[in-house]
Scaffold this active site. Structure first.
Site, PDB file in Angstrom:
ATOM      1  N   LYS A  15       6.960  -4.285  15.041  1.00 54.08           N
ATOM      2  CA  LYS A  15       7.903  -2.836  14.522  1.00 54.08           C
ATOM      3  C   LYS A  15       8.606  -2.090  15.617  1.00 54.08           C
ATOM      4  O   LYS A  15       9.539  -1.603  15.199  1.00 54.08           O
ATOM      5  CB  LYS A  15       7.060  -2.096  13.594  1.00 54.08           C
ATOM      6  CG  LYS A  15       6.196  -2.776  12.700  1.00 54.08           C
ATOM      7  CD  LYS A  15       6.955  -2.962  11.773  1.00 54.08           C
ATOM      8  CE  LYS A  15       7.574  -1.529  11.122  1.00 54.08           C
ATOM      9  NZ  LYS A  15       8.031  -1.851   9.843  1.00 54.08           N
ATOM     10  N   ALA A  69       6.769  -4.992   5.586  1.00 50.65           N
ATOM     11  CA  ALA A  69       6.766  -6.090   6.760  1.00 50.65           C
ATOM     12  C   ALA A  69       5.369  -6.159   6.511  1.00 50.65           C
ATOM     13  O   ALA A  69       4.136  -6.212   5.264  1.00 50.65           O
ATOM     14  CB  ALA A  69       6.951  -4.524   7.173  1.00 50.65           C
ATOM     15  N   TYR A 106       2.990  -7.039  16.059  1.00 53.50           N
ATOM     16  CA  TYR A 106       2.970  -6.372  15.156  1.00 53.50           C
ATOM     17  C   TYR A 106       3.925  -5.219  15.547  1.00 53.50           C
ATOM     18  O   TYR A 106       4.300  -4.667  15.041  1.00 53.50           O
ATOM     19  CB  TYR A 106       1.690  -5.408  14.135  1.00 53.50           C
ATOM     20  CG  TYR A 106       2.134  -4.761  13.196  1.00 53.50           C
ATOM     21  CD1 TYR A 106       3.247  -4.875  12.368  1.00 53.50           C
ATOM     22  CD2 TYR A 106       1.419  -3.546  13.756  1.00 53.50           C
ATOM     23  CE1 TYR A 106       2.953  -3.510  11.431  1.00 53.50           C
ATOM     24  CE2 TYR A 106       1.439  -2.170  13.342  1.00 53.50           C
ATOM     25  CZ  TYR A 106       2.692  -2.359  11.962  1.00 53.50           C
ATOM     26  OH  TYR A 106       2.815  -1.345  11.000  1.00 53.50           O
ATOM     27  N   GLY A 143      -5.807  -6.119  23.404  1.00 52.82           N
ATOM     28  CA  GLY A 143      -4.735  -5.516  23.221  1.00 52.82           C
ATOM     29  C   GLY A 143      -4.865  -3.879  22.407  1.00 52.82           C
ATOM     30  O   GLY A 143      -4.054  -3.446  22.174  1.00 52.82           O
ATOM     31  N   ASP A 145      10.306  -6.567  -3.647  1.00 51.88           N
ATOM     32  CA  ASP A 145       8.834  -7.227  -2.764  1.00 51.88           C
ATOM     33  C   ASP A 145       7.895  -8.960  -2.843  1.00 51.88           C
ATOM     34  O   ASP A 145       9.087  -9.094  -4.203  1.00 51.88           O
ATOM     35  CB  ASP A 145       7.876  -7.012  -3.660  1.00 51.88           C
ATOM     36  CG  ASP A 145       6.314  -7.071  -2.411  1.00 51.88           C
ATOM     37  OD1 ASP A 145       5.596  -7.869  -2.019  1.00 51.88           O
ATOM     38  OD2 ASP A 145       5.543  -5.578  -2.139  1.00 51.88           O
ATOM     39  N   PHE A 204       0.074  -1.355   0.235  1.00 48.76           N
ATOM     40  CA  PHE A 204      -0.054   0.287  -0.494  1.00 48.76           C
ATOM     41  C   PHE A 204       0.588   1.385   0.115  1.00 48.76           C
ATOM     42  O   PHE A 204       0.720   1.930  -0.381  1.00 48.76           O
ATOM     43  CB  PHE A 204      -1.318  -0.075   1.507  1.00 48.76           C
ATOM     44  CG  PHE A 204      -1.728   1.004   1.416  1.00 48.76           C
ATOM     45  CD1 PHE A 204      -1.984   1.762   0.531  1.00 48.76           C
ATOM     46  CD2 PHE A 204      -1.567   1.822   2.736  1.00 48.76           C
ATOM     47  CE1 PHE A 204      -3.313   2.772   0.599  1.00 48.76           C
ATOM     48  CE2 PHE A 204      -2.340   2.546   3.052  1.00 48.76           C
ATOM     49  CZ  PHE A 204      -3.625   3.528   1.862  1.00 48.76           C
ATOM     50  N   ASN A 235     -12.781   5.305  15.586  1.00 50.67           N
ATOM     51  CA  ASN A 235     -13.229   3.954  14.463  1.00 50.67           C
ATOM     52  C   ASN A 235     -14.853   4.548  13.913  1.00 50.67           C
ATOM     53  O   ASN A 235     -14.897   4.089  12.777  1.00 50.67           O
ATOM     54  CB  ASN A 235     -13.150   2.743  15.028  1.00 50.67           C
ATOM     55  CG  ASN A 235     -11.474   2.861  14.961  1.00 50.67           C
ATOM     56  OD1 ASN A 235     -10.540   3.390  14.621  1.00 50.67           O
ATOM     57  ND2 ASN A 235     -11.301   1.101  16.103  1.00 50.67           N
ATOM     58  N   THR A 274       5.396   2.839  12.575  1.00 48.89           N
ATOM     59  CA  THR A 274       5.126   2.841  12.785  1.00 48.89           C
ATOM     60  C   THR A 274       4.199   4.253  14.691  1.00 48.89           C
ATOM     61  O   THR A 274       5.685   4.089  14.608  1.00 48.89           O
ATOM     62  CB  THR A 274       3.510   2.101  12.954  1.00 48.89           C
ATOM     63  OG1 THR A 274       2.052   2.263  13.466  1.00 48.89           O
ATOM     64  CG2 THR A 274       4.267   0.914  13.565  1.00 48.89           C
ATOM     65  N   ASP A 275       3.201   4.288  14.268  1.00 47.65           N
ATOM     66  CA  ASP A 275       3.184   5.265  15.721  1.00 47.65           C
ATOM     67  C   ASP A 275       3.271   4.109  17.143  1.00 47.65           C
ATOM     68  O   ASP A 275       3.440   4.520  17.934  1.00 47.65           O
ATOM     69  CB  ASP A 275       2.005   5.996  15.486  1.00 47.65           C
ATOM     70  CG  ASP A 275       0.611   5.688  15.004  1.00 47.65           C
ATOM     71  OD1 ASP A 275       0.463   4.575  15.309  1.00 47.65           O
ATOM     72  OD2 ASP A 275      -0.009   6.984  15.096  1.00 47.65           O
ATOM     73  N   GLU A 276       2.857   3.274  16.602  1.00 45.19           N
ATOM     74  CA  GLU A 276       2.009   2.014  17.140  1.00 45.19           C
ATOM     75  C   GLU A 276       3.301   1.326  18.172  1.00 45.19           C
ATOM     76  O   GLU A 276       3.077   0.757  19.462  1.00 45.19           O
ATOM     77  CB  GLU A 276       0.558   0.347  16.791  1.00 45.19           C
ATOM     78  CG  GLU A 276       0.230   0.854  15.840  1.00 45.19           C
ATOM     79  CD  GLU A 276      -0.376  -0.124  15.087  1.00 45.19           C
ATOM     80  OE1 GLU A 276      -0.917  -1.350  16.028  1.00 45.19           O
ATOM     81  OE2 GLU A 276      -0.701  -0.071  14.293  1.00 45.19           O
ATOM     82  N   TYR A 292     -15.446  -2.817  16.457  1.00 50.60           N
ATOM     83  CA  TYR A 292     -14.833  -3.285  17.713  1.00 50.60           C
ATOM     84  C   TYR A 292     -15.719  -2.687  18.902  1.00 50.60           C
ATOM     85  O   TYR A 292     -15.042  -0.884  18.946  1.00 50.60           O
ATOM     86  CB  TYR A 292     -13.087  -3.199  17.528  1.00 50.60           C
ATOM     87  CG  TYR A 292     -12.756  -4.426  16.156  1.00 50.60           C
ATOM     88  CD1 TYR A 292     -13.041  -5.425  15.193  1.00 50.60           C
ATOM     89  CD2 TYR A 292     -11.257  -4.230  16.050  1.00 50.60           C
ATOM     90  CE1 TYR A 292     -12.880  -6.092  14.861  1.00 50.60           C
ATOM     91  CE2 TYR A 292     -10.602  -5.389  15.254  1.00 50.60           C
ATOM     92  CZ  TYR A 292     -11.463  -6.210  14.579  1.00 50.60           C
ATOM     93  OH  TYR A 292     -10.996  -6.637  13.270  1.00 50.60           O
TER      94      TYR A 292
END
Length: 361
Positions: free
Chosen positions: A173, A93, A169, A303, A35, A14, A268, A144-146, A226
């Site tokens: 990262k 990733a 995930y 989580g 890839d 993406f 969301n 990522t900000d995660e 969710y």
């Protein structure tokens, strides 16, 4: 751009494909896309810039494609030696949190081992370069900000926020970020790191929230939300992100981290409702009912972080980047693209992923 030979790992994904399209369309950079073409690698995403999805050959002399696994040290060493890049954008990733819950092993392999493999290949190649090419080289790691964990109702992630990942995930990262910094601090490899908020836009694989909701609406399927839909994300249009990556590559200082965010926080539930309202306007249902009637609340995933929000002030103030889309303009553009491009998502929807629930734990 001052650098003119770029490797883009994960370039059929993406964000990677958005970057490749921008590099080919707006610069004179020579691009090698690497890839593995896992389930989320879609070579059709590069068709616009000359790639034949069947043969993986390019009609564009500035674009080439290598189908390879970033964990394959021999293949990565050969790619660097043959292509001779002056920069690498590392985006390859495993990225879907729900899938990381179901199968964390592949996330550790690709995101951690794969990054270490690339760093070793880049380091070996970089050490052979003469000056000034050696100083000008960049290894740019896209994250990522995660990795920062979950915010409360107030505040923002900055480049100084401590890491506190909660999913397989985000943990993978975070590990890859630490490896990249270690190769800079230990070996002097000129690296750049970016941590971005949630991306959305055209060519987004339909397992993610926004394309999943769009396609479920068109199919008349339930729209899974969710928990209560209260989780907040900061949304960033993918082309704005690609522009930020190029800006950091051009102007960023080696060893530095830059956060990329859109200042577009939405729950969301708000995201789903917005998509429903746009589709009510652009593609009304045959029976006259509203798409919001399809919203279905499901058990939350394990989580699930409450809120993410990025402060991109460092990137904006020091390097001059800013987003061009608000969420309202970007989401309308995204919905319109999916309505007009069934040629891209139709085969994916039919053969690879049709909207089933993942990541129940």
């Amino acid at each position: 751009m001052k650098r003119n030979r770029a490797i883009v790992t994960g370039g059929a994904g993406f964000i990677g494909s958005a970057l490749a399209r921008r590099l080919i369309g707006e610069t004179q950079v020579q691009v090698l896309v690497i890839d593995k073409l896992t389930y989320a690698g879609v070579p059709e995403s590069l068709q616009k810039i000359g790639l034949d999805p069947q043969t993986l050959q390019s009609a564009n002399p500035r674009l080439s494609f290598l189908k390879a696994d970033i964990c394959d040290q021999e293949a990565m060493d050969a790619a660097f030696a043959t292509f001779k890049p002056d920069t690498i954008f590392h985006l390859a990733a495993e990225s879907h949190v729900d899938r990381s819950i179901d199968g964390p092993g592949e996330f550790i392999r690709t995101n951690v081992t794969g990054t270490a493999t690339l760093l070793q290949a880049a380091l070996a190649y970089w050490r052979t370069l003469p000056e000034p090419a050696k100083s000008d080289f960049r290894f740019q790691h896209i994250s990522t900000d995660e990795v920062y964990g979950s915010l409360g109702e107030k505040g923002f992630f900055t480049e100084r926020t401590p890491y506190a990942p909660h999913s397989p995930y985000s943990a993978s990262k975070a590990a890859s970020d630490h490896l990249v910094r270690a190769w800079h601090d230990t070996y002097g490899l000129p690296v750049l790191i970016t941590n971005c908020s949630n991306n959305y836009g055209p060519y987004h694989f339909p397992e993610k929230l926004i394309p999943l909701v769009i396609l479920n609406c068109l199919d008349g399927k339930p729209l899974p939300v969710y928990g209560k839909g209260a989780n907040v994300r900061d949304w960033l249009f993918v082309d704005d992100h690609a522009a930020a990556l190029m800006c950091v590559n051009e102007k960023g200082l080696p060893g530095e981290t830059y956060n990329v965010g859109g200042h577009n926080e939405r729950t969301n539930l708000e995201v789903v409702q917005t998509i429903c309202r746009i589709l009510d306007e652009l593609r009304p249902r045959d029976d006259g009912s509203k798409y919001e009637s399809l919203i279905t609340y499901v058990a939350d995933r394990p989580g699930h972080d409450l809120r993410y929000a990025i402060d991109p002030a460092k990137l904006t103030d020091e390097l001059g980047w800013s987003p061009t889309r608000t969420f309202d303009t970007g989401i309308r553009e995204t919905v319109q693209w999916y309505l007009e491009n069934e040629w891209w998502w139709g085969p994916i929807h039919a053969k690879r992923y049709s909207g089933e629930r993942l990541g129940k734990g």
